[in-house]
Each structure stands twice: as structure tokens, then as C-alpha cells.
Design a protein around this motif. Structure first.
Motif, PDB file in Angstrom:
ATOM      1  N   VAL A 205      15.143  17.247   1.404  1.00  0.00           N
ATOM      2  CA  VAL A 205      14.816  15.890   0.966  1.00  0.00           C
ATOM      3  C   VAL A 205      15.972  15.339   0.138  1.00  0.00           C
ATOM      4  O   VAL A 205      16.521  16.036  -0.721  1.00  0.00           O
ATOM      5  N   SER A 206      16.325  14.108   0.417  1.00  0.00           N
ATOM      6  CA  SER A 206      17.380  13.447  -0.350  1.00  0.00           C
ATOM      7  C   SER A 206      16.847  12.150  -0.940  1.00  0.00           C
ATOM      8  O   SER A 206      16.203  11.365  -0.251  1.00  0.00           O
ATOM      9  N   GLY A 207      17.085  11.972  -2.213  1.00  0.00           N
ATOM     10  CA  GLY A 207      16.749  10.702  -2.849  1.00  0.00           C
ATOM     11  C   GLY A 207      15.341  10.592  -3.376  1.00  0.00           C
ATOM     12  O   GLY A 207      14.880   9.489  -3.660  1.00  0.00           O
ATOM     13  N   ILE A 208      14.620  11.699  -3.552  1.00  0.00           N
ATOM     14  CA  ILE A 208      13.266  11.641  -4.099  1.00  0.00           C
ATOM     15  C   ILE A 208      13.253  12.420  -5.410  1.00  0.00           C
ATOM     16  O   ILE A 208      13.093  13.636  -5.430  1.00  0.00           O
ATOM     17  N   SER A 209      13.459  11.728  -6.500  1.00  0.00           N
ATOM     18  CA  SER A 209      13.413  12.331  -7.836  1.00  0.00           C
ATOM     19  C   SER A 209      13.068  11.244  -8.835  1.00  0.00           C
ATOM     20  O   SER A 209      13.303  10.050  -8.593  1.00  0.00           O
ATOM     21  N   ALA A 210      12.511  11.658  -9.956  1.00  0.00           N
ATOM     22  CA  ALA A 210      12.098  10.727 -10.998  1.00  0.00           C
ATOM     23  C   ALA A 210      12.022  11.483 -12.311  1.00  0.00           C
ATOM     24  O   ALA A 210      11.916  12.718 -12.326  1.00  0.00           O
ATOM     25  N   PRO A 211      12.090  10.776 -13.433  1.00  0.00           N
ATOM     26  CA  PRO A 211      11.856  11.456 -14.714  1.00  0.00           C
ATOM     27  C   PRO A 211      10.512  12.159 -14.715  1.00  0.00           C
ATOM     28  O   PRO A 211       9.556  11.716 -14.067  1.00  0.00           O
ATOM     29  N   ALA A 212      10.427  13.271 -15.403  1.00  0.00           N
ATOM     30  CA  ALA A 212       9.237  14.126 -15.344  1.00  0.00           C
ATOM     31  C   ALA A 212       7.977  13.395 -15.776  1.00  0.00           C
ATOM     32  O   ALA A 212       6.881  13.740 -15.348  1.00  0.00           O
ATOM     33  N   GLU A 213       8.112  12.369 -16.614  1.00  0.00           N
ATOM     34  CA  GLU A 213       6.936  11.631 -17.079  1.00  0.00           C
ATOM     35  C   GLU A 213       6.494  10.550 -16.104  1.00  0.00           C
ATOM     36  O   GLU A 213       5.440   9.945 -16.279  1.00  0.00           O
ATOM     37  N   TYR A 214       7.304  10.290 -15.062  1.00  0.00           N
ATOM     38  CA  TYR A 214       7.019   9.205 -14.130  1.00  0.00           C
ATOM     39  C   TYR A 214       6.520   9.762 -12.803  1.00  0.00           C
ATOM     40  O   TYR A 214       6.661  10.947 -12.497  1.00  0.00           O
ATOM     41  N   SER A 215       5.967   8.869 -11.996  1.00  0.00           N
ATOM     42  CA  SER A 215       5.703   9.166 -10.597  1.00  0.00           C
ATOM     43  C   SER A 215       6.842   8.607  -9.756  1.00  0.00           C
ATOM     44  O   SER A 215       7.686   7.851 -10.256  1.00  0.00           O
ATOM     45  N   PHE A 216       6.861   8.976  -8.488  1.00  0.00           N
ATOM     46  CA  PHE A 216       7.912   8.483  -7.586  1.00  0.00           C
ATOM     47  C   PHE A 216       7.275   7.601  -6.530  1.00  0.00           C
ATOM     48  O   PHE A 216       6.224   7.929  -5.979  1.00  0.00           O
ATOM     49  N   HIS A 217       7.910   6.473  -6.249  1.00  0.00           N
ATOM     50  CA  HIS A 217       7.411   5.534  -5.244  1.00  0.00           C
ATOM     51  C   HIS A 217       8.564   5.110  -4.336  1.00  0.00           C
ATOM     52  O   HIS A 217       9.694   4.904  -4.800  1.00  0.00           O
ATOM     53  N   CYS A 218       8.251   4.998  -3.047  1.00  0.00           N
ATOM     54  CA  CYS A 218       9.256   4.527  -2.089  1.00  0.00           C
ATOM     55  C   CYS A 218       8.537   3.843  -0.933  1.00  0.00           C
ATOM     56  O   CYS A 218       7.487   4.311  -0.470  1.00  0.00           O
ATOM     57  N   GLN A 219       9.103   2.748  -0.471  1.00  0.00           N
ATOM     58  CA  GLN A 219       8.466   1.967   0.582  1.00  0.00           C
ATOM     59  C   GLN A 219       8.485   2.708   1.908  1.00  0.00           C
ATOM     60  O   GLN A 219       7.495   2.692   2.654  1.00  0.00           O
ATOM     61  N   LEU A 220       9.586   3.375   2.241  1.00  0.00           N
ATOM     62  CA  LEU A 220       9.709   4.080   3.510  1.00  0.00           C
ATOM     63  C   LEU A 220      10.347   5.440   3.269  1.00  0.00           C
ATOM     64  O   LEU A 220      11.415   5.528   2.660  1.00  0.00           O
ATOM     65  N   VAL A 221       9.691   6.474   3.768  1.00  0.00           N
ATOM     66  CA  VAL A 221      10.198   7.842   3.680  1.00  0.00           C
ATOM     67  C   VAL A 221      10.007   8.484   5.038  1.00  0.00           C
ATOM     68  O   VAL A 221       8.922   8.379   5.638  1.00  0.00           O
ATOM     69  N   GLY A 222      11.029   9.140   5.536  1.00  0.00           N
ATOM     70  CA  GLY A 222      10.891   9.798   6.836  1.00  0.00           C
ATOM     71  C   GLY A 222      12.201  10.331   7.341  1.00  0.00           C
ATOM     72  O   GLY A 222      13.196  10.430   6.608  1.00  0.00           O
ATOM     73  N   THR A 223      12.209  10.666   8.617  1.00  0.00           N
ATOM     74  CA  THR A 223      13.381  11.275   9.242  1.00  0.00           C
ATOM     75  C   THR A 223      14.377  10.254   9.763  1.00  0.00           C
ATOM     76  O   THR A 223      15.456  10.627  10.207  1.00  0.00           O
ATOM     77  N   SER A 224      14.030   8.978   9.751  1.00  0.00           N
ATOM     78  CA  SER A 224      14.937   7.955  10.263  1.00  0.00           C
ATOM     79  C   SER A 224      16.117   7.758   9.323  1.00  0.00           C
ATOM     80  O   SER A 224      15.979   7.845   8.097  1.00  0.00           O
ATOM     81  N   ASN A 225      17.278   7.456   9.905  1.00  0.00           N
ATOM     82  CA  ASN A 225      18.466   7.216   9.096  1.00  0.00           C
ATOM     83  C   ASN A 225      18.396   5.898   8.337  1.00  0.00           C
ATOM     84  O   ASN A 225      19.189   5.676   7.414  1.00  0.00           O
TER      85      ASN A 225
END
Length: 423
Positions: free
Chosen positions: A310-330
């Protein structure tokens, strides 16, 4: 009788469906779509003129009903509808309304189902989702017509077996955002006006240890595609019906694993397990802890193991992580990169992902750290364009300032001006 712009609430819907609970025999078929609106039928039926593109009796009756409403209604711009909150929990409400025998139809061949006519039967047919990335009209029409054929096939098989049944065709959320009924009378146009959707249309998946939540997981669309052909939609099974086993999930202060196990999600796959592996580490550079989704694993039938980095999925430990689109597409801002050969056979599509594996308070998501950075592609395009225009302006001003006039001018009344070559 319904009126223009009327939105049927959950209580009104149960009153309308009450005859289904007292009829004899009590056989009910629920066709459940991921998203649907009445505008889909009127739009695509009008695209064909007088020719009706829908073939099965269910959709034909629905088209005729909508045409009668449009003809009798003083306004054809606003149609009646059912509140999406009423349809999201429809399956659970139907189960609680009687002693139904629930049967999930997966292979769409109801001729092999054993139905006891003396007992009430509830058949649930999960239709293929309409991909949210579809923007071409003919592609969306093809998907709706394909769903139309599935409905016709199931109903025809039941009719050939002589089974009397009733049909409910609905979805968990609308495909088109309708106009608000409280501003129908307003004639002026409102710029920058948009309908606000609920941040969470259904509650997130909650993994608890004792009385405390340790993992929260939410997605508006959670789908997989095996071998570029078999589409597996896990949205309803994960969040609505919660037909998923999360007992293998593990939680700790430093490592968290979200395990989602499904039994026979589609034909040909007896079991499917999806693992989200997260870590919580302290980084000296930022002087704080960060939670990171390191990898995603897919285990099919307990044998075939696929792993994604996984690339680009991280957040401060006190936060949650949100992303509009996650998957195998470039093209997705957060990517799942295959790390072995088996992972290349899978495509993952997750929209509106929000996940938190640490420091959950009051069983709710914390402030979300979004995958979209401050410098979006639009901002970069604006900055580059502004720099180029500024450089052109600066160069033009510099060239104008370099212009000089002659130190001597020719007088027509006097002798000709002679300028030596040495000057």
C-alpha cells in the motif's frame, strides 16, 4: 396515491408493504441494487422514443406506472420517491416482520431451489453494482438492461414453476440526486448550490474488544474483480447485511489486523478472506506516532494468497484516514500495488474509504486525514500557468524598457545629416 415530490418515509413504506405480510402464499422476491432512481427508467425509456428498451414485466409495469404519474401530475420535473434511509434497512425490517425463510440467490437459477409453499419465503437477489465511474450513457444503459434481463430470468423461472410471488425492486441509495422539494417553487437559479449527502449512509463496520471499539471501517463501494471477469461486490455483505466474519481480527497498540471473511460471495469461490494490516509507529522526524496501512492480503479458498503493498495510506495515530478512491488503478490517489503473481489476478475498487485502527474514542471516527494533499493537480496547473504568464509579462516589460531613441534627427530644411561610422 402519490404526489409530485412526495418522499415516502420508512413508516409509510411499511404501511404500503403491509399487504405482502398477510397474503397467502407469502413468497417475496427482493431485487437489491447498489444505487437506483426512478429517473433512470424515465430517462432511458424516453431515449428510445416509443420503443421500450426494458423487456421483463417488472420494469414494464414500473414504466407504465411512471408514465401515468407523469401524465396526471401537474409537473413532470419532480417525481415521487422513497427515502433512501427506508430502503437501506429494508432487508432487516422484512426479516423482523415475519418468520421468513431467507434465501440468498447467488447463481440466479431458481429452478433448483427447494421452496416450501406452506412457509413464507424471502428470496434476496443481489444485482450487480453500477460502477460509479461510468459516465457514458450507452454503457450505463447497457448495465441497466443487463440487470433487466436478470430480473426477467428469475421471475420467469418462478412463473414456470407455478409459484405465486410478489416483487420488490429497490436500492440502498439513489443514483441521481433529486431537487429538494422545499425549493421547487423558487424560480431563480442558485449558483454553487449542491445537494449535501449524508457523510455516512450506513454505519461503519465496528470491531470491538470487550466494550471498546478497536477498528472502524467504512466504504461506499467495496468491490473486487477476479481474473478481470468475475465482479464481487462486498458492500452490502460488509455494511448492510453484515454477512461477514470478523472474528479473526486482532488489535493491539502497535499492530492491528482487520480480517473480513466471506462464505460463497459468488459462484466458484467458496470462501474469501481480506486482511488489512496496519501498524502504529513513532517517527523521530515528525516527533509523533503515525498509523499506516502497510499491506492488504486476499486469501481465496484458503489456498490462493494475494498480497498488495500500500502506498499513500497513513495518518497521525490520533486521526482516521479517508480517501475518495483506493484500489489497484494507477489513477487512484491511494494505490494497492501487487507484490506477488497471484495479486495480479485481482482488481480492487474502494470508494470513500475511511479506516481507523488505533485510538478510537466513543466508537466514532476521529478527525480524518485525507489522501488529497494541499497541492492538487488543479492548483499545480494554476501555478504553472500563472508563472508562465508572469514570465511573458516580465520579458515584455524588459524589452520595452530596452527601447532607445536616436540622439540625432534629420532636418529637411537643412543639409543632410551625416553620421560617421565611428559613432
Amino acid at each position: 396515491a402519490v404526489h409530485e415530490g412526495q418522499v415516502v418515509s420508512a413508516q409509510e413504506l411499511m404501511l404500503l408493504l403491509q399487504p405482502l405480510f398477510t397474503q397467502n402464499p407469502r413468497n417475496l422476491v427482493l431485487f437489491l441494487q447498489d444505487r437506483l432512481s426512478t429517473d433512470d427508467f424515465t430517462y432511458f425509456s424516453e431515449s428510445y422514443g416509443n420503443k421500450n428498451p426494458f423487456q421483463n414485466q417488472v420494469n414494464k409495469l414500473l414504466i407504465n406506472l411512471l408514465q401515468e404519474i407523469l401524465q396526471s401530475s401537474p409537473s413532470s420535473l419532480v417525481l415521487p420517491a422513497v427515502d433512501c434511509k427506508a430502503t437501506q434497512n429494508l432487508l432487516s425490517v422484512l426479516q423482523e416482520s415475519g418468520d421468513w425463510k431467507l434465501t440468498n440467490v447467488t447463481n440466479l437459477n431458481v429452478s433448483q431451489l427447494e421452496l416450501n409453499a406452506s412457509n413464507p419465503n424471502l428470496l434476496v437477489v443481489q444485482l450487480q453494482p453500477l460502477a460509479s465511474s461510468l459516465s457514458l450513457q450507452f454503457v450505463e444503459l447497457y448495465m441497466i438492461l443487463f440487470t433487466d434481463k436478470i430480473i426477467g430470468r428469475v421471475t420467469m423461472d418462478l412463473q414456470e414453476r407455478g409459484i405465486h410471488f410478489s416483487v420488490i425492486y429497490t436500492a440502498v441509495r439513489p443514483s441521481r440526486i433529486s431537487r429538494r422539494t422545499d425549493v421547487v417553487a423558487e424560480l431563480r437559479r442558485q449558483l454553487m448550490a449542491a445537494e449535501e449527502e449524508d457523510s455516512l449512509s450506513y454505519p461503519p463496520l465496528n470491531v470491538t474488544t470487550g466494550n471498546y471499539s478497536c477498528i472502524l471501517f467504512y466504504a461506499s463501494n467495496f468491490s473486487l474483480k477476479a481474473n478481470s471477469s468475475v465482479l464481487i461486490d462486498l458492500t452490502n455483505a460488509t455494511f448492510l447485511t453484515q454477512n461477514v466474519d470478523i472474528s479473526a481480527s486482532e488489535c493491539s497498540d502497535s499492530n492491528t489486523t482487520l480480517s473480513l471473511k466471506y462464505t460463497k460471495p459468488v459462484n466458484g469461490i467458496s470462501s474469501l478472506e481480506i486482511r488489512f494490516l496496519m501498524t502504529n509507529k513513532f517517527y523521530e522526524v515528525s516527533a509523533r506516532k503515525w498509523s499506516t496501512l502497510n499491506s492488504v492480503e486476499i486469501v481465496q479458498d484458503g489456498e490462493k494468497f494475494a498480497k498488495f503493498n500500500v502506498s499513500g495510506i497513513s495518518a497521525p495515530a490520533e486521526y482516521s484516514f479517508h480517501c475518495q478512491l483506493v484500489g489497484t488503478s494507477n489513477l487512484y490517489p491511494a494505490r494497492l500495488v501487487p507484490s506477488n503473481n497471484e495479486a495480479k489476478n485481482w482488481d480492487v475498487f474502494i470508494s470513500k474509504l475511511q479506516i481507523q485502527g488505533f485510538n478510537i474514542i466513543d466508537n466514532q471516527f476521529s478527525y480524518a486525514s485525507d489522501c488529497t494533499g494541499f497541492f492538487t493537480p488543479g492548483i499545480w496547473m494554476g501555478l504553472v500557468t500563472s508563472i508562465i504568464l508572469l514570465w511573458i509579462l516580465t520579458y515584455g516589460i524588459h524589452m520595452i524598457m530596452q527601447l532607445t531613441t536616436n540622439s540625432r534627427f534629420d532636418d529637411p530644411k537643412g543639409p543632410a545629416l551625416s553620421v560617421p561610422q565611428t559613432e
